[in-house]
Design an enzyme around this catalytic site. Structure first.
Site, PDB file in Angstrom:
ATOM      1  N   ASP A 281       0.820  -1.205   0.000  1.00 20.84           N
ATOM      2  CA  ASP A 281       0.000   0.000   0.000  1.00 20.84           C
ATOM      3  C   ASP A 281       0.856   1.256   0.000  1.00 20.84           C
ATOM      4  O   ASP A 281       0.536   2.221  -0.678  1.00 20.84           O
ATOM      5  CB  ASP A 281      -0.936  -0.002   1.216  1.00 20.84           C
ATOM      6  CG  ASP A 281      -2.144  -0.877   0.955  1.00 20.84           C
ATOM      7  OD1 ASP A 281      -2.733  -0.738  -0.135  1.00 20.84           O
ATOM      8  OD2 ASP A 281      -2.486  -1.706   1.806  1.00 20.84           O
TER       9      ASP A 281
ATOM     10  N   CYS B 102       6.499  -5.965   6.166  1.00 23.15           N
ATOM     11  CA  CYS B 102       5.689  -7.137   5.827  1.00 23.15           C
ATOM     12  C   CYS B 102       5.069  -7.016   4.440  1.00 23.15           C
ATOM     13  O   CYS B 102       4.291  -7.876   4.038  1.00 23.15           O
ATOM     14  CB  CYS B 102       4.620  -7.372   6.882  1.00 23.15           C
ATOM     15  SG  CYS B 102       3.487  -6.001   7.030  1.00 23.15           S
TER      16      CYS B 102
HETATM   17  C1  PEP Z   1       0.902  -3.923   2.574  1.00 21.09           C
HETATM   18  O1  PEP Z   1       0.091  -3.060   2.228  1.00 21.09           O
HETATM   19  O2  PEP Z   1       2.116  -3.910   2.245  1.00 21.09           O
HETATM   20  C2  PEP Z   1       0.455  -5.047   3.413  1.00 21.09           C
HETATM   21  C3  PEP Z   1       1.313  -5.914   3.897  1.00 21.09           C
HETATM   22  O3  PEP Z   1      -0.899  -5.188   3.590  1.00 21.09           O
HETATM   23  P1  PEP Z   1      -1.874  -5.811   2.465  1.00 21.09           P
HETATM   24  O4  PEP Z   1      -1.027  -6.325   1.348  1.00 21.09           O
HETATM   25  O5  PEP Z   1      -2.678  -6.872   3.114  1.00 21.09           O
HETATM   26  O6  PEP Z   1      -2.688  -4.619   2.066  1.00 21.09           O
HETATM   27 MG    MG Z   2      -1.846  -3.033   3.120  1.00 26.17          MG
END
Ligand code: PEP
Ligand code: MG
Length: 566
Positions: A452, A499
């Site tokens: 994001d 992450c």
């Molecule tokens: C991100 O946005 O990098 C994240 C780990 O969350 P998601 O991919 O679930 O939006």
């Molecule tokens: Mg995310």
């Protein structure tokens, strides 16, 4: 002659099998016929076939998922046998229409009427469309694909998949997945990676030319789909690559320990995480516990799930993210409003503090009970940590922390086991990165969500193929934002992890260590390679790479730095 099509590798694994198209598009059809009797018979045959298929599906769904879900198929069955629709089809055929054109016309009015009613009733229009398309596909001789009943060694091709579709795939049967559109950080790609399914996404128009029954290799490592591969390529794709799993926590060549945890979306993925040598879980995407069902999991069900995760990793940390609903992760029963820009709308913590406040409370109760129970068991289980998604305002974090305190007080009053876990914030918005020190003042850790963060820094939708080159964390503004967040967190004594999918790319491990991250959390399949890279890395050399990358002005200059060409 074999042919190679390029896309984006989503899972670094390869598979070989026979192509089945998912949701095949309905082919063009003739609209006029001078043989009404034959057309009428075609319609009757197609309807019989569709009825049998729905009945079979209904039974399987009732058995595997539940009666409530099976009721949707019962409604489909009723639409199929609706006398008004049947007489409209007859009238069209009498007027010289083909069975296809008659079906299309007969469904048009009821679809429009349901849509005009608005609210929940309008959703019936989708059911009608489903039934109409099933009939049209049957008339065209294009079979329906039931994801639960795919033959072994299927390579599934699709225009795109939604996360719940991908989650329904069984990697023991499906040998691979390739899509026309979609990027590496689209949630369907993340799910494919999480279940260890070879996948290549964003192949574009050439994929559409591959017909059902063709043999293909999906090579997620090279990011290619090979059509009609030769024997050698097939054998190579079938041979499982031996990857050395490193079970213990690793350190750089000069001795700096880096935790490498797993990203998981469902309890079923914990085993894969253990097998890949993960040091705990760095991101448990709990919204996946909420999708693919008709009501949210209750407190006890969630308590069991979080406790199971803690028991899977004795002595390690399990970072659970509160439900990140919205954006590209809709949940049918929550009636998410249609938004022009859902990624910029009511999503993540915004919903948890607003319309989904009850869901947050239930989730926090389950989490705090699981943390309390785990603490009583000491090292026999893992340590729980909880983080909040999509924070853009320090006040949101303050409000979430107040909810945690309120839930803890209520549980203590009731004499329930309860502990406040280690708390953290995801850095997924430029706002959070900018306020990293202030956020870190309030919590123990930050975890950078580059999927994001990249889309918001670069103003490039993570799911839009037309902007995939912009949606790349190697653009200097994203790297600099990441560096600021890491420094901001460390300044206030928080540990900082990552992450987003960037953390699982072994080609970037040295850069990420050089930027100063304490933890990397990645899909299970990539963990052994990331751990191996960490062991080869020298921190000082990594810091020099990071410094040069941060000084670069373009993505290609960053790539040169990584290639050692600058
Ligand atoms: C991100 O946005 O990098 C994240 C780990 O969350 P998601 O991919 O679930 O939006
Ligand atoms: Mg995310």
């Amino acid at each position: 002659m074999s042919k190679t099509l390029s896309g984006v590798g989503a899972t670094p694994l390869a598979g070989v099998g026979t192509v089945r198209w998912y949701e095949p598009t309905i082919p063009e059809f003739d609209r006029e016929s001078d043989d009404p009797e034959a057309e009428r018979q075609r319609f009757v045959d197609a309807r019989d076939w569709a009825r049998a298929a729905i009945d079979e599906e209904r039974e399987r769904v009732a058995e595997r998922v539940g009666e409530e879900e099976a009721a949707i198929l019962e409604a489909h069955r009723q639409f199929l046998d609706d006398p008004q629709i049947e007489s409209a089809v007859d009238a069209e055929i009498e007027g010289g229409a083909t069975a296809e054109a008659a079906v299309e016309a007969a469904f048009a009015d009821p679809i429009e009427q349901y849509e005009a009613t608005g609210g929940r009733v309008a959703e019936r229009a989708d059911d009608l469309r489903d039934v109409r398309d099933r009939l049209l596909r049957t008339l065209a001789g294009v079979e329906d694909v039931d994801l639960d009943a795919l033959p072994d060694e299927t390579i599934l091709l699709a225009e795109r998949l939604v996360p719940s579709d991908a989650a329904g795939l069984d990697p023991d049967r499906v040998a691979g997945l390739a899509t026309v559109v979609g990027g590496r950080t689209a949630h369907a790609a993340i799910v494919a990676r999480a279940i260890g399914l070879p996948a290549v996404v964003g192949v574009g128009d050439p994929l559409r030319e591959i017909e059902n029954g063709t043999t293909v290799v999906v090579d997620g490592e090279a990011g290619v789909v090979i059509v009609d591969p030769d024997e050698e390529t097939r054998t190579a794709a079938r041979t499982e690559r031996e990857i050395d799993v490193i079970d213990e926590q690793v350190a750089t060549a000069d001795g700096r320990s880096i935790e490498v945890a797993a990203n998981v979306g469902r309890p079923g993925e914990l085993e894969g995480a253990i097998d890949s040598g993960a040091d705990g879980v760095g991101l448990f995407r709990t919204e996946f516990l909420f999708i693919d069902r008709t009501s949210p999991p209750d407190e006890d069900e969630q308590f069991e799930t979080y406790s199971e995760a803690l028991q899977a990793f004795p002595g390690e940390r399990i970072v659970v993210r509160t439900a990140d609903v919205g954006g590209d992760k809709p949940i049918d029963y929550l009636d998410l409003p249609a938004e022009a820009n859902p990624f910029l709308g009511d999503r993540g913590i915004r919903r948890s503090l607003g319309v989904d406040a009850d869901l947050l409370e239930t989730q926090l109760r389950a989490l705090l009970r699981a943390a309390g129970t785990a603490r009583e068991e000491g090292d026999a289980t893992g340590d729980l940590a909880v983080m909040f998604p999509m924070v853009a305002d320090v006040a949101e974090l303050d409000a979430a922390l107040e909810r945690v305190d309120a839930v803890a007080a209520a549980l203590e009053d009731a004499g329930e086991p309860c502990a406040i876990p280690e708390l953290g914030v995801m850095v997924e918005t430029p706002a959070a990165a900018r306020m990293a020190p202030e956020l870190a003042d309030r919590v123990a850790f930050l975890s950078i969500g580059t999927n994001d963060l990249t889309q918001y820094v670069m103003a490039a939708d993570r799911d839009n193929d037309r902007v995939t080159t912009l949606h790349d964390p190697l653009h200097p503004p994203v790297l600099r934002t990441i560096a600021d967040a890491i420094d901001g967190g460390h300044e206030r004594d928080a540990w900082v992890g990552m992450c987003g999918e960037m953390a699982g790319d072994p080609a970037l491990t040295e850069l990420l260590i050089g930027l100063g991250l304490d933890e990397l959390s990645a899909s299970a399949v990539t963990i052994p390679q990331v751990k191996a890279r960490i062991q080869e890395t020298d921190t000082e050399a990594a810091e020099a790479v990071a410094e040069r990358a941060l000084a670069a002005e373009t993505r290609s200059a960053v790539l040169d730095v990584l290639d050692g060409d600058d």
